[in-house]
Write a protein that holds these residues in place. Structure first.
Motif, PDB file in Angstrom:
ATOM      1  N   GLU A  43       1.311  -1.209   0.162  1.00  0.00           N
ATOM      2  CA  GLU A  43      -0.293  -0.069   0.014  1.00  0.00           C
ATOM      3  C   GLU A  43       1.161   1.182   0.179  1.00  0.00           C
ATOM      4  OE1 GLU A  43      -1.868   0.719   4.123  1.00  0.00           O
ATOM      5  OE2 GLU A  43      -1.727  -0.988   4.495  1.00  0.00           O
ATOM      6  N   ALA A  44       0.650   2.216  -0.499  1.00  0.00           N
ATOM      7  CA  ALA A  44       1.369   2.910  -0.298  1.00  0.00           C
ATOM      8  C   ALA A  44       1.352   4.199   0.864  1.00  0.00           C
ATOM      9  CB  ALA A  44       0.367   4.336  -1.466  1.00  0.00           C
ATOM     10  N   ASN A  45       2.477   4.673   0.788  1.00  0.00           N
ATOM     11  CA  ASN A  45       3.319   4.907   1.791  1.00  0.00           C
ATOM     12  C   ASN A  45       3.911   3.939   3.396  1.00  0.00           C
ATOM     13  OD1 ASN A  45       3.819   7.716   0.752  1.00  0.00           O
ATOM     14  ND2 ASN A  45       1.958   8.659   1.179  1.00  0.00           N
ATOM     15  N   ALA A  46       3.566   2.773   2.794  1.00  0.00           N
ATOM     16  CA  ALA A  46       3.629   1.453   3.845  1.00  0.00           C
ATOM     17  C   ALA A  46       4.944   1.815   4.304  1.00  0.00           C
ATOM     18  CB  ALA A  46       2.871   0.502   3.051  1.00  0.00           C
ATOM     19  N   ALA A  47       5.865   2.277   4.602  1.00  0.00           N
ATOM     20  CA  ALA A  47       7.120   2.137   4.673  1.00  0.00           C
ATOM     21  C   ALA A  47       6.924   4.251   4.760  1.00  0.00           C
ATOM     22  CB  ALA A  47       8.571   1.773   3.847  1.00  0.00           C
ATOM     23  N   VAL A  48       6.856   4.734   4.877  1.00  0.00           N
ATOM     24  CA  VAL A  48       7.709   6.128   5.653  1.00  0.00           C
ATOM     25  C   VAL A  48       7.451   6.498   6.872  1.00  0.00           C
ATOM     26  CG1 VAL A  48       6.485   8.537   5.342  1.00  0.00           C
ATOM     27  CG2 VAL A  48       6.309   6.550   3.295  1.00  0.00           C
ATOM     28  N   ASN A  49       8.199   6.673   7.536  1.00  0.00           N
ATOM     29  CA  ASN A  49       8.523   6.679   9.076  1.00  0.00           C
ATOM     30  C   ASN A  49       7.981   4.734   9.759  1.00  0.00           C
ATOM     31  OD1 ASN A  49       9.792   8.418   8.698  1.00  0.00           O
ATOM     32  ND2 ASN A  49       8.361  10.263   8.867  1.00  0.00           N
ATOM     33  N   LYS A  50       7.235   3.704   8.754  1.00  0.00           N
ATOM     34  CA  LYS A  50       7.128   2.556   9.443  1.00  0.00           C
ATOM     35  C   LYS A  50       7.648   1.598   8.496  1.00  0.00           C
ATOM     36  CE  LYS A  50       3.456   3.781   7.578  1.00  0.00           C
ATOM     37  NZ  LYS A  50       1.393   4.145   8.027  1.00  0.00           N
ATOM     38  N   VAL A  51       7.439   0.751   9.806  1.00  0.00           N
ATOM     39  CA  VAL A  51       8.103  -0.362   9.196  1.00  0.00           C
ATOM     40  C   VAL A  51       7.734  -1.411   8.027  1.00  0.00           C
ATOM     41  CG1 VAL A  51       9.353  -3.044   9.655  1.00  0.00           C
ATOM     42  CG2 VAL A  51       9.849  -1.087  11.030  1.00  0.00           C
ATOM     43  N   PHE A  52       7.631  -2.010   7.234  1.00  0.00           N
ATOM     44  CA  PHE A  52       7.075  -2.613   5.860  1.00  0.00           C
ATOM     45  C   PHE A  52       7.128  -4.477   5.854  1.00  0.00           C
ATOM     46  CE2 PHE A  52       5.977  -4.244   1.564  1.00  0.00           C
ATOM     47  CZ  PHE A  52       4.390  -4.095   1.775  1.00  0.00           C
ATOM     48  N   SER A  53       6.524  -4.583   6.096  1.00  0.00           N
ATOM     49  CA  SER A  53       7.536  -6.110   6.049  1.00  0.00           C
ATOM     50  C   SER A  53       8.009  -6.519   7.160  1.00  0.00           C
ATOM     51  CB  SER A  53       7.333  -6.715   4.885  1.00  0.00           C
ATOM     52  OG  SER A  53       7.897  -8.081   3.894  1.00  0.00           O
ATOM     53  N   PRO A  54       7.992  -6.663   8.039  1.00  0.00           N
ATOM     54  CA  PRO A  54       8.975  -7.136   9.666  1.00  0.00           C
ATOM     55  C   PRO A  54       9.319  -8.022   9.073  1.00  0.00           C
ATOM     56  CG  PRO A  54       6.918  -5.216  10.493  1.00  0.00           C
ATOM     57  CD  PRO A  54       6.492  -6.269   8.766  1.00  0.00           C
ATOM     58  N   SER A  55      10.927  -8.171   9.649  1.00  0.00           N
ATOM     59  CA  SER A  55      11.884  -9.620   9.398  1.00  0.00           C
ATOM     60  C   SER A  55      12.906  -9.673   9.933  1.00  0.00           C
ATOM     61  CB  SER A  55      12.257  -9.410   7.309  1.00  0.00           C
ATOM     62  OG  SER A  55      13.141 -11.250   7.355  1.00  0.00           O
ATOM     63  N   ASP A  56      13.519 -10.274  10.506  1.00  0.00           N
ATOM     64  CA  ASP A  56      14.518 -10.865  10.772  1.00  0.00           C
ATOM     65  C   ASP A  56      14.943 -11.915   9.460  1.00  0.00           C
ATOM     66  OD1 ASP A  56      13.717 -10.562  13.827  1.00  0.00           O
ATOM     67  OD2 ASP A  56      15.256  -9.083  12.948  1.00  0.00           O
ATOM     68  N   LYS A  57      14.976 -12.055   8.805  1.00  0.00           N
ATOM     69  CA  LYS A  57      15.236 -13.423   8.001  1.00  0.00           C
ATOM     70  C   LYS A  57      16.158 -12.461   6.824  1.00  0.00           C
ATOM     71  CE  LYS A  57      14.730 -16.065   4.070  1.00  0.00           C
ATOM     72  NZ  LYS A  57      13.128 -16.398   2.620  1.00  0.00           N
ATOM     73  N   ALA A 571      11.889  -6.610   1.783  1.00  0.00           N
ATOM     74  CA  ALA A 571      11.401  -7.000   4.014  1.00  0.00           C
ATOM     75  C   ALA A 571      12.227  -6.030   4.479  1.00  0.00           C
ATOM     76  CB  ALA A 571      11.440  -7.775   4.144  1.00  0.00           C
ATOM     77  N   ASN A 572      11.838  -5.672   5.819  1.00  0.00           N
ATOM     78  CA  ASN A 572      12.901  -5.063   6.737  1.00  0.00           C
ATOM     79  C   ASN A 572      12.608  -3.283   6.221  1.00  0.00           C
ATOM     80  OD1 ASN A 572      12.536  -5.495   9.477  1.00  0.00           O
ATOM     81  ND2 ASN A 572      14.000  -4.323   8.870  1.00  0.00           N
ATOM     82  N   VAL A 573      11.572  -3.496   6.007  1.00  0.00           N
ATOM     83  CA  VAL A 573      12.190  -1.429   4.805  1.00  0.00           C
ATOM     84  C   VAL A 573      10.817  -0.325   5.504  1.00  0.00           C
ATOM     85  CG1 VAL A 573      10.425  -1.908   3.032  1.00  0.00           C
ATOM     86  CG2 VAL A 573      11.435  -0.535   2.451  1.00  0.00           C
ATOM     87  N   PHE A 574      11.712   0.769   5.403  1.00  0.00           N
ATOM     88  CA  PHE A 574      11.176   2.036   6.153  1.00  0.00           C
ATOM     89  C   PHE A 574      12.079   3.063   6.076  1.00  0.00           C
ATOM     90  CE2 PHE A 574      13.609  -0.465   9.661  1.00  0.00           C
ATOM     91  CZ  PHE A 574      14.604   0.893  10.411  1.00  0.00           C
ATOM     92  N   SER A 575      11.438   4.124   5.902  1.00  0.00           N
ATOM     93  CA  SER A 575      12.640   5.524   6.142  1.00  0.00           C
ATOM     94  C   SER A 575      12.138   6.279   7.452  1.00  0.00           C
ATOM     95  CB  SER A 575      11.524   6.617   5.061  1.00  0.00           C
ATOM     96  OG  SER A 575      10.484   6.946   5.651  1.00  0.00           O
ATOM     97  N   ASN A 576      13.377   7.486   7.635  1.00  0.00           N
ATOM     98  CA  ASN A 576      13.339   6.886   8.936  1.00  0.00           C
ATOM     99  C   ASN A 576      13.885   9.273   8.689  1.00  0.00           C
ATOM    100  OD1 ASN A 576      16.249   7.249   9.159  1.00  0.00           O
ATOM    101  ND2 ASN A 576      16.271   5.604   9.763  1.00  0.00           N
ATOM    102  N   ASP A 577      14.074   9.513   9.756  1.00  0.00           N
ATOM    103  CA  ASP A 577      14.226  10.694   9.933  1.00  0.00           C
ATOM    104  C   ASP A 577      15.484  11.779   9.996  1.00  0.00           C
ATOM    105  OD1 ASP A 577      11.613  11.309  10.046  1.00  0.00           O
ATOM    106  OD2 ASP A 577      11.568  12.189  12.245  1.00  0.00           O
ATOM    107  N   GLY A 578      16.316  10.325  10.015  1.00  0.00           N
ATOM    108  CA  GLY A 578      18.070  10.513  10.245  1.00  0.00           C
ATOM    109  C   GLY A 578      18.535  10.061   8.263  1.00  0.00           C
ATOM    110  N   GLN A 579      17.602   9.233   7.703  1.00  0.00           N
ATOM    111  CA  GLN A 579      18.294   8.901   6.722  1.00  0.00           C
ATOM    112  C   GLN A 579      17.304   9.285   5.260  1.00  0.00           C
ATOM    113  OE1 GLN A 579      21.473   7.624   6.738  1.00  0.00           O
ATOM    114  NE2 GLN A 579      20.922   6.900   8.383  1.00  0.00           N
TER     115      GLN A 579
END
Length: 590
Positions: A43-57, A571-579
């Motif tokens: 979904e649009a903006n699913a990785a803006v400042n939040k984790v999309f498809s969380p994973s430790d794989k 997987a485990n993709v997100f943006s943040n205010d640092g990068q």
């Protein structure tokens, strides 16, 4: 910063590019869908400042590409945002921005250091303790002396011209033109940096700086073993302390990182690094549209530039709900702007500079970056995401979105150029969006009698040899200099100091201040540094912004956003205010 912003129309054969981005992760169908079980719904903006498809794989090859090269992979010689993001995978500075979504990702946390710096002497002395057990890729344990050498080598702006100048500007009693390659004993930095034992490093400043942990997160604080320093060639194989090390590097084709078996995750409890892929490849000099098409097809995982898809791709994905669901419109504390060089007459006259600001087509500037999706029309320098920033519009950019020719002509009369004048405009030749800026300014300024000739130069040496080298810019009459800048960290100092303080301009080149030289601005910066009250300090940075605009030293273009495409391979993709792009220290593969 460092803010890198990279696009090119240069074509490269698919065979070369594909050889550098060998398959990794599940194959995706056009539109980004995969057959992976349990895949997160796009979904649009699913990785803006939040984790999309969380994973430790763990596993797979993360395939990245870029339309060109960037300044350097050397931690002591780099100032591009994409590089500061990626570098955290192969070196460990004293502090680092945490790999976490949103505001958490803008906080400097201990990395090589055990904890934040301990200030003394009124914030003019800062002490850090180095973690025990951190090793270089050859198994040698890191000591404080390696950190001292890493910082000291970054001071040599003749050999390593591209990095920030914060340590040059603040460290105590560093000789002008200092070079570790001439001072192998490091005697010249003896007063500035002490290492009383292998775990302790002490920095001495010539003036207080209460936010020194932000300096400590600079890549240049990553340790470098003196015996393995190869100077300008170090970028070909920086010695790793992070979870990855260099497998290969080709200046024209790309590079590959593989796991560093000497990295011990137990020594890295705070950074948030996940080190999920087994391998990371980056292909250089790939056509921008090819990158976009491969992302959509699932044959590529990340456009490492982090600035968004091409204009033609943007229209395509926004018109298709299935494709739009894979986009993230990421805002950033970044300004796309044009410096008006006072070394090039008649731009040494403030009224001639004001004529440029009034004549400019601000909507056209925005259109060059893809319209509102690419960013908002900027009315002053500091973007709204910078802490304490205030919006003001003294020239009426929002009222006169396409410029005000009458006001421009009135300013031309006041500067003694009633019939207009001619000058050159420069931009990075491999960035089509900057080329579009130059073209829209050509057209809009011509209405007032200001005629621009274009002078494009390659990104890799843009600040080193051309636009950022004062003598070259002056001698070649580079009157307008198209550029982009993002905050090194999100406050007034982190955004403004390196682009408006005249004292950071180096005659040798490699500058990020491309010609703003206003004595009152320098005085205000010093006042801000000595102001301990945060609200009062923030207001001083607003005053700096207003003074630069009053002097028409720069033409603000847009406060930027990037429309990133997120394939279902990730997987485990997100943006943040640092990068302000996807975080490359946490990203993984499905």
């Amino acid at each position: 910063m460092r803010w890198n912003r990279i696009r090119t129309a240069t074509a490269v054969s698919a065979a070369v590019a594909l050889s550098l981005v060998a398959c990794g992760g599940p194959k995706a169908t056009p539109g980004g869908g995969t057959s992976s079980e349990g895949a997160a719904t796009a979904e649009a903006n699913a990785a803006v400042n939040k984790v999309f498809s969380p994973s430790d794989k763990k596993g797979g090859t993360l395939r990245m590409a870029i339309t060109e090269l960037w300044d350097s992979t050397d931690p002591g010689d780099t100032y591009y945002g994409l590089s500061w993001n990626l570098v955290r995978n192969y070196v460990r500075p004293l502090m680092t921005f945490k790999a976490a979504p949103g505001a958490e990702g803008a906080k400097p946390v201990p990395d090589l250091a055990e904890g934040p710096g301990v200030p003394s002497d009124g914030a003019k002395t800062w002490t850090y303790k180095i973690r025990k057990g951190v090793k270089f890729e050859d198994g040698t344990e890191v000591t404080s002396k390696d950190v001292k050498y890493g910082v000291a080598r970054s001071l040599d702006k003749a050999t390593l011209p591209s990095g920030p100048t914060y340590f040059n500007d603040f460290l105590l009693d560093v000789p002008a033109g200092y070079s570790v390659y001439k001072d192998k004993s490091l005697a010249g930095v003896a007063k500035a940096i002490e290492t009383p034992d292998d775990q302790t490093i002490v920095f001495h400043l010539k003036k207080p700086f209460a936010s020194f942990d932000y300096f400590a997160q600079l890549p240049s604080t990553a340790p470098v073993p003196q015996a393995k320093d190869t100077g300008a060639k170090y970028k070909e194989h920086p010695i790793s302390t992070g979870p990855y090390k260099f497998e290969s590097y080709d200046a024209n084709k790309g590079m590959a990182l593989i796991r560093n078996d000497q990295y011990d995750a137990s020594t890295d409890p705070d950074s948030g690094r996940k080190a999920l892929p087994d391998k990371i490849t980056v292909a250089f000099n790939v056509n921008g549209t090819d990158i976009d098409n491969r992302l959509i097809a699932g044959d590529l995982d990340v456009d490492i530039a982090g600035t968004g898809v091409q204009a033609e791709t943007q229209a395509k994905v926004l018109a298709d709900p299935k494709l739009k669901a894979h986009t993230d419109n990421v805002p950033a504390p970044r300004l796309n702007f044009t410096v008006l060089n006072p070394d090039v007459p008649p731009l040494d006259n403030v009224h001639c500079r004001k004529a440029v600001l009034y004549a400019a087509d601000h909507e056209g500037y925005q259109r060059a970056y893809g319209g509102p999706v690419g960013g908002d029309i900027a009315t002053n320098l500091m973007p709204p995401l910078v802490t304490g920033a205030q919006k003001f519009d003294d020239y009426g950019f929002e009222t006169d979105k396409n410029g005000n020719v009458d006001k421009a002509k009135d300013e031309l009369k006041q500067c003694g150029q009633p019939n207009g004048f001619a000058t050159n405009i420069t931009y990075r030749s491999d960035r089509p969006k900057e080329k579009a800026v130059a073209e829209t300014l050509q057209q809009s300024l011509k209405r007032a009698g200001i005629n621009l000739s274009t002078k494009p130069y390659p990104t890799g040496d843009y600040t080193k040899l051309y636009a950022g080298k004062p003598d070259f810019a002056k001698n070649n009459k580079l009157g307008l200099i198209v550029y982009s800048w993002g905050a090194d960290w999100s406050d007034g100092f982190g955004f403004l100091s390196q682009i408006v303080d005249s004292r950071v301009i180096k005659p040798t080149g490699g500058n990020s201040n491309l010609g703003i030289k206003i004595p009152e601005v320098d005085q205000l910066i010093d006042k801000a540094l000595s102001t301990t009250d945060e609200a009062a300090r923030n207001q001083i940075w607003v005053d700096v912004d207003k003074k630069v605009m009053e002097q028409a030293a720069a033409l603000p273009g847009i406060w930027a956003k990037g429309l990133l495409y997120r394939p279902d391979t990730l997987a485990n993709v997100f943006s943040n205010d640092g990068q302000n792009m996807y975080d490359y220290a946490a990203i993984g593969l499905k």
